[in-house]
Design an enzyme around this catalytic site. Structure first.
Site, PDB file in Angstrom:
ATOM      1  NE  ARG A  51      57.539  35.801 132.183  1.00  0.00           N
ATOM      2  CZ  ARG A  51      58.556  34.993 132.056  1.00  0.00           C
ATOM      3  NH1 ARG A  51      58.254  33.800 132.258  1.00  0.00           N
ATOM      4  NH2 ARG A  51      59.467  35.519 131.748  1.00  0.00           N
ATOM      5  CE1 TYR A 103      32.587  39.188 125.608  1.00  0.00           C
ATOM      6  CE2 TYR A 103      34.848  38.004 125.694  1.00  0.00           C
ATOM      7  CZ  TYR A 103      34.000  39.052 125.553  1.00  0.00           C
ATOM      8  OH  TYR A 103      34.931  40.313 125.373  1.00  0.00           O
ATOM      9  CG  ASP A 175      33.104  31.163 131.092  1.00  0.00           C
ATOM     10  OD1 ASP A 175      32.774  31.676 132.287  1.00  0.00           O
ATOM     11  OD2 ASP A 175      33.562  31.950 130.059  1.00  0.00           O
ATOM     12  CE  LYS A 200      33.000  40.680 131.882  1.00  0.00           C
ATOM     13  NZ  LYS A 200      33.985  39.953 131.410  1.00  0.00           N
TER      14      LYS A 200
END
Ligand code: P1T
Length: 389
Positions: A51, A103, A175, A200
């Site tokens: 992690r 979004y 973004d 994406k």
């Protein structure tokens, strides 16, 4: 590679990646281990727990940083994970100015996750830098800009926002998911941090959910690395490998996405069943001049409002065969969706309609299939829409 000056397409393939020192493997190994040996307490080889850090993730982060011209890349398990981790830098009483067309999931983070903690967001059309400057309050800490925006493809002036951020000591987050670093480099225009849904274009094959933050601000990067470890929205090593693999063809893919999207946008603009086409490459688009300055090309996303409202749009989306009716974007395959019902359902109807997300709006992610097949498919959709109306 690190010591050789290289252009974008070369960085896509090599940045952050060296042949594996232990085996000579040319492609980055997928290191699945959750934990790493320590010769004694604290005496490890740079990794202690996955992690906190993982060699496959380190390679991806190096590549992502290089592509955005950033000093640091920090990878996450989704674009929303990247967004929310960046926003964890805010505290109760802080205020953020956010573009009015983002979004739906980003809207939801501000509206349903941060608001209850006392972090306030104002959604506004950021087309006028003067209005943005006026809207800054004493407690404003951040500007959140999505350009081109999702789904209306609005273009906001990153350099002008950076100027305001500098004057008012704000963090400017951009973004860059729709543009990708192939077409636009927000950090070079003065942004503090870039956010991506790597789901994406960066991965490009619709088989990973991932996200990233890139920045050259050392203090912000240190905080984000801390939060990445502390909050834990990390990507799996396998997904890191997949994104690294997808990135290798990013430049080539984007060139084809843009070529087909430009052609289809012109086609749609002249179609008798089309009310409006939203594509920054069209002269009719209000952000065209700015996009031509700020972006190297207008991208692969098009939104189109067709005649006949919901009935026609539904018939269109049921009829297409090459375009797949699905959420998401940026894969090699073409996707089509209905923002009001699908990706932007979490935005209240009035707010959606204020920016133009009506029942007749369809969003197209233009893939890299044969351009003629895509055009024929749109015709198939239009024929069904007409029959339904
Ligand atoms: O889905 P995820 O990887 O968590 O990324 C969120 C996200 C962030 N920013 C932008 C501009 C986005 O478009 C997205 C995700 N968008 C879709 C799933 C979509 O169909 O629009």
């Amino acid at each position: 590679m690190a010591s050789v000056p290289a252009k974008f397409d070369t960085l896509c393939i090599h940045a952050g990646q060296e042949p594996d020192p232990s085996s000579g493997a040319v492609m980055t190994p997928i290191v699945l281990a959750s934990t790493f040996v320590q010769d004694g307490p604290g005496a490890h080889k740079g990794y202690d727990y996955s992690r906190a850090g993982n060699p496959t993730r380190t390679a991806l982060e190096g590549c992502l940083a290089a592509l955005e011209g950033a000093k640091h890349g920090i990878a996450f398990g989704s674009g929303c994970g990247a967004t929310s981790t960046l926003l964890l830098g805010l505290k109760t009483g802080d205020h953020v100015l956010v573009g009015d067309d983002v979004y739906g999931g980003t809207f939801r983070i501000f509206d349903r996750v941060l608001k209850p903690f006392g972090v306030e967001a104002t959604f506004m059309d950021m087309s006028s830098p003067a209005k943005v400057r006026e809207a800054v309050r004493p407690n404003t800490k951040m500007l959140w800009v999505e350009t081109p925006s999702n789904p209306m493809l609005k273009i906001f002036d990153i350099a002008a926002m950076a100027q305001i951020a500098k004057e008012k000591s704000l963090l400017l987050a951009v973004d860059n998911t729709f543009a990708t670093p192939v077409l636009q480099n927000p950090l070079a225009l003065g942004a503090t941090a870039v956010v991506h849904s790597t789901t994406k274009y960066l991965n490009g094959h619709s088989d990973v959910v991932g996200g990233a933050i890139m920045t050259s601000d050392d203090a912000l990067a240190e905080r984000m690395h801390f939060l990445q470890k502390a909050v834990g929205a990390v990507p799996s090593p396998f997904d890191c490998y997949m994104v690294l693999r997808g990135l290798k063809t990013l430049g080539v893919r984007m060139r084809q996405h843009v070529k087909s999207a430009e052609s289809l946008a012109h086609y749609l603009e002249s179609h008798p069943q089309v009310k409006n086409v939203y594509y920054p490459g069209l002269v009719s688009h209000p952000g065209h001049a700015l996009a031509s300055k700020q972006m190297r090309a207008p991208g692969g996303m098009i939104s189109v409002e067709i005649d006949g409202g919901l009935v026609a749009a539904s018939a269109f989306l049921r009829a297409v065969r090459v375009f797949v009716c699905a959420e998401s974007l940026g894969g090699v395959e073409s996707l089509a969706e209905h923002p009001a019902i699908m990706t932007h359902a979490s935005v209240p109807k009035e707010a959606r309609e204020a920016v133009g997300i009506g029942d007749g709006l369809i969003r197209l992610s233009v893939g890299i299939e044969d351009e003629g097949d895509l055009r024929d498919d749109l015709d198939r959709g239009f024929a069904a829409a007409k029959a339904a109306g």
